[in-house]
Write a protein that holds these residues in place. Structure first.
Motif, PDB file in Angstrom:
ATOM      1  N   THR A   1      -2.820   5.715  -6.710  1.00 59.07           N
ATOM      2  CA  THR A   1      -2.468   7.232  -6.792  1.00 59.07           C
ATOM      3  C   THR A   1      -2.955   8.421  -7.223  1.00 59.07           C
ATOM      4  O   THR A   1      -3.199   9.216  -7.256  1.00 59.07           O
ATOM      5  CB  THR A   1      -1.750   6.976  -8.349  1.00 59.07           C
ATOM      6  N   LEU A   2      -4.426   7.771  -6.741  1.00 59.14           N
ATOM      7  CA  LEU A   2      -5.956   8.844  -6.858  1.00 59.14           C
ATOM      8  C   LEU A   2      -6.309  10.095  -6.271  1.00 59.14           C
ATOM      9  O   LEU A   2      -6.507  10.745  -5.988  1.00 59.14           O
ATOM     10  CB  LEU A   2      -6.383   8.901  -8.244  1.00 59.14           C
ATOM     11  N   VAL A   3      -5.454   9.788  -4.871  1.00 54.56           N
ATOM     12  CA  VAL A   3      -5.099   9.766  -3.540  1.00 54.56           C
ATOM     13  C   VAL A   3      -4.814  11.380  -3.432  1.00 54.56           C
ATOM     14  O   VAL A   3      -3.653  10.898  -2.983  1.00 54.56           O
ATOM     15  CB  VAL A   3      -5.915   8.561  -2.333  1.00 54.56           C
ATOM     16  N   PRO A   4      -5.916  12.111  -2.590  1.00 57.28           N
ATOM     17  CA  PRO A   4      -4.637  13.608  -2.269  1.00 57.28           C
ATOM     18  C   PRO A   4      -4.046  12.922  -1.235  1.00 57.28           C
ATOM     19  O   PRO A   4      -4.275  12.221  -0.189  1.00 57.28           O
ATOM     20  CB  PRO A   4      -5.877  14.418  -1.581  1.00 57.28           C
ATOM     21  N   THR A   5      -2.640  13.606  -1.603  1.00 61.37           N
ATOM     22  CA  THR A   5      -1.829  12.940  -0.452  1.00 61.37           C
ATOM     23  C   THR A   5      -1.872  13.286   0.593  1.00 61.37           C
ATOM     24  O   THR A   5      -1.838  11.664   1.643  1.00 61.37           O
ATOM     25  CB  THR A   5       0.126  14.021  -0.297  1.00 61.37           C
ATOM     26  N   GLU A   6      -2.567  14.154   1.296  1.00 58.26           N
ATOM     27  CA  GLU A   6      -3.255  14.138   3.182  1.00 58.26           C
ATOM     28  C   GLU A   6      -4.001  12.975   3.056  1.00 58.26           C
ATOM     29  O   GLU A   6      -4.308  12.365   4.503  1.00 58.26           O
ATOM     30  CB  GLU A   6      -3.906  15.166   3.252  1.00 58.26           C
ATOM     31  N   ALA A   7      -5.038  12.599   2.588  1.00 55.31           N
ATOM     32  CA  ALA A   7      -5.801  11.866   2.757  1.00 55.31           C
ATOM     33  C   ALA A   7      -5.024  10.090   2.701  1.00 55.31           C
ATOM     34  O   ALA A   7      -5.413   9.209   3.515  1.00 55.31           O
ATOM     35  CB  ALA A   7      -6.549  11.307   1.666  1.00 55.31           C
TER      36      ALA A   7
ATOM     37  N   ILE B   1      -2.881   5.942   5.323  1.00 55.71           N
ATOM     38  CA  ILE B   1      -1.471   4.554   5.587  1.00 55.71           C
ATOM     39  C   ILE B   1      -1.404   4.130   7.491  1.00 55.71           C
ATOM     40  O   ILE B   1      -1.364   4.144   8.029  1.00 55.71           O
ATOM     41  CB  ILE B   1      -0.343   5.463   5.496  1.00 55.71           C
ATOM     42  N   ASN B   2      -1.334   6.520   8.302  1.00 57.10           N
ATOM     43  CA  ASN B   2      -1.222   5.839   9.369  1.00 57.10           C
ATOM     44  C   ASN B   2      -2.349   5.133  10.180  1.00 57.10           C
ATOM     45  O   ASN B   2      -2.041   4.070  11.533  1.00 57.10           O
ATOM     46  CB  ASN B   2      -1.582   7.224  10.819  1.00 57.10           C
TER      47      ASN B   2
ATOM     48  N   VAL C   1       0.883  -1.151   0.532  1.00 57.63           N
ATOM     49  CA  VAL C   1      -0.066   0.230   0.206  1.00 57.63           C
ATOM     50  C   VAL C   1       1.023   1.565  -0.020  1.00 57.63           C
ATOM     51  O   VAL C   1       1.023   1.998  -0.907  1.00 57.63           O
ATOM     52  CB  VAL C   1      -0.747  -0.296   1.481  1.00 57.63           C
ATOM     53  N   ARG C   2       1.952   1.271   0.753  1.00 56.85           N
ATOM     54  CA  ARG C   2       3.014   2.993   0.746  1.00 56.85           C
ATOM     55  C   ARG C   2       3.475   3.000  -0.995  1.00 56.85           C
ATOM     56  O   ARG C   2       3.626   4.145  -1.115  1.00 56.85           O
ATOM     57  CB  ARG C   2       4.020   1.869   2.123  1.00 56.85           C
ATOM     58  N   LEU C   3       3.308   1.258  -1.233  1.00 62.66           N
ATOM     59  CA  LEU C   3       3.902   1.679  -2.794  1.00 62.66           C
ATOM     60  C   LEU C   3       2.877   1.654  -3.654  1.00 62.66           C
ATOM     61  O   LEU C   3       2.801   2.108  -5.078  1.00 62.66           O
ATOM     62  CB  LEU C   3       4.731   0.421  -3.494  1.00 62.66           C
TER      63      LEU C   3
ATOM     64  N   TYR D   1      -3.830  -0.381  12.346  1.00 57.43           N
ATOM     65  CA  TYR D   1      -4.840  -1.435  12.829  1.00 57.43           C
ATOM     66  C   TYR D   1      -3.883  -2.688  12.747  1.00 57.43           C
ATOM     67  O   TYR D   1      -4.151  -4.382  13.440  1.00 57.43           O
ATOM     68  CB  TYR D   1      -5.721  -1.623  11.295  1.00 57.43           C
ATOM     69  N   ILE D   2      -2.865  -2.645  11.929  1.00 61.06           N
ATOM     70  CA  ILE D   2      -1.944  -4.365  11.930  1.00 61.06           C
ATOM     71  C   ILE D   2      -1.299  -4.309  13.311  1.00 61.06           C
ATOM     72  O   ILE D   2      -1.055  -5.806  13.544  1.00 61.06           O
ATOM     73  CB  ILE D   2      -1.099  -3.826  10.721  1.00 61.06           C
ATOM     74  N   ARG D   3      -0.716  -3.530  13.736  1.00 57.25           N
ATOM     75  CA  ARG D   3       0.159  -3.128  15.174  1.00 57.25           C
ATOM     76  C   ARG D   3      -0.717  -4.281  15.530  1.00 57.25           C
ATOM     77  O   ARG D   3      -0.446  -5.043  16.677  1.00 57.25           O
ATOM     78  CB  ARG D   3       0.453  -2.053  15.368  1.00 57.25           C
ATOM     79  N   ASN D   4      -2.640  -3.791  16.372  1.00 58.52           N
ATOM     80  CA  ASN D   4      -3.706  -4.012  16.742  1.00 58.52           C
ATOM     81  C   ASN D   4      -3.857  -5.797  16.264  1.00 58.52           C
ATOM     82  O   ASN D   4      -4.533  -6.291  16.965  1.00 58.52           O
ATOM     83  CB  ASN D   4      -4.424  -3.222  16.547  1.00 58.52           C
ATOM     84  N   ASN D   5      -3.916  -5.948  15.305  1.00 59.80           N
ATOM     85  CA  ASN D   5      -4.461  -7.111  14.691  1.00 59.80           C
ATOM     86  C   ASN D   5      -3.400  -8.067  13.403  1.00 59.80           C
ATOM     87  O   ASN D   5      -3.778  -7.775  12.313  1.00 59.80           O
ATOM     88  CB  ASN D   5      -5.585  -6.658  13.666  1.00 59.80           C
ATOM     89  N   PRO D   6      -2.245  -8.215  13.907  1.00 61.71           N
ATOM     90  CA  PRO D   6      -1.340  -8.579  12.486  1.00 61.71           C
ATOM     91  C   PRO D   6      -1.633 -10.195  12.198  1.00 61.71           C
ATOM     92  O   PRO D   6      -1.476  -9.994  10.632  1.00 61.71           O
ATOM     93  CB  PRO D   6       0.017  -8.831  13.876  1.00 61.71           C
TER      94      PRO D   6
END
Length: 136
Positions: A93-99, A104-105, A84-86, A110-115
């Motif tokens: 690629t069409l999502v605004p940078t801030e969104a 990502i955050n 996803v980071r890539l 979610y992944i930390r809590n539900n690996p």
């Protein structure tokens, strides 16, 4: 045009198989959940099962069958996050940078809590199959 070209190059009794994500299958996946801006983008451009079957039939394919399949796309939640980071899907690629950063955050948390959540690893898809009749 691609489906028509497949029809043209297939021999008689040839088979076409198309794997894709129908909107109803992808609307609750990881990308659309953590990046809700992608929903409107994909709703306007993702084909439905009925549309795919119509395209195949219009090209001349018969015996159409569409079936939901699942595939393991990622080995771990962290691997999914890295993809996803890539911006592994064109919609990201069409999502605004801030969104994108906000999504990502949330995904990292979610992944930390539900690996080991299987939802992070598996995609639901449709496999459509059509046949080129030997009579044509």
């Amino acid at each position: 045009q691609v489906i028509s070209e497949c029809w043209r190059v297939l021999t008689s009794r040839g088979v076409i198989m198309v794997r894709y994500g129908d909107f109803e299958q992808i609307r609750h996946d990881v990308e659309h959940t953590f990046f809700p801006e992608t929903l409107a983008i994909d709703e306007a451009r993702i084909i439905t099962i009925g549309m795919m079957e119509s395209l195949l039939a219009d090209a001349g394919f018969s015996g159409l069958v569409s079936e939901e399949i699942t595939q393991q796309t990622f080995a771990t939640g962290k691997a999914h996050l890295e993809a996803v980071r890539l911006k592994n899907t064109s919609t990201l690629t069409l999502v605004p940078t801030e969104a994108f950063e906000k999504g990502i955050n949330k995904l990292e948390k979610y992944i930390r809590n539900n690996p080991n959540d299987p939802w992070l690893l598996v995609d639901r898809m449709t496999m459509a199959v059509g046949y080129k009749s030997s009579a044509t």
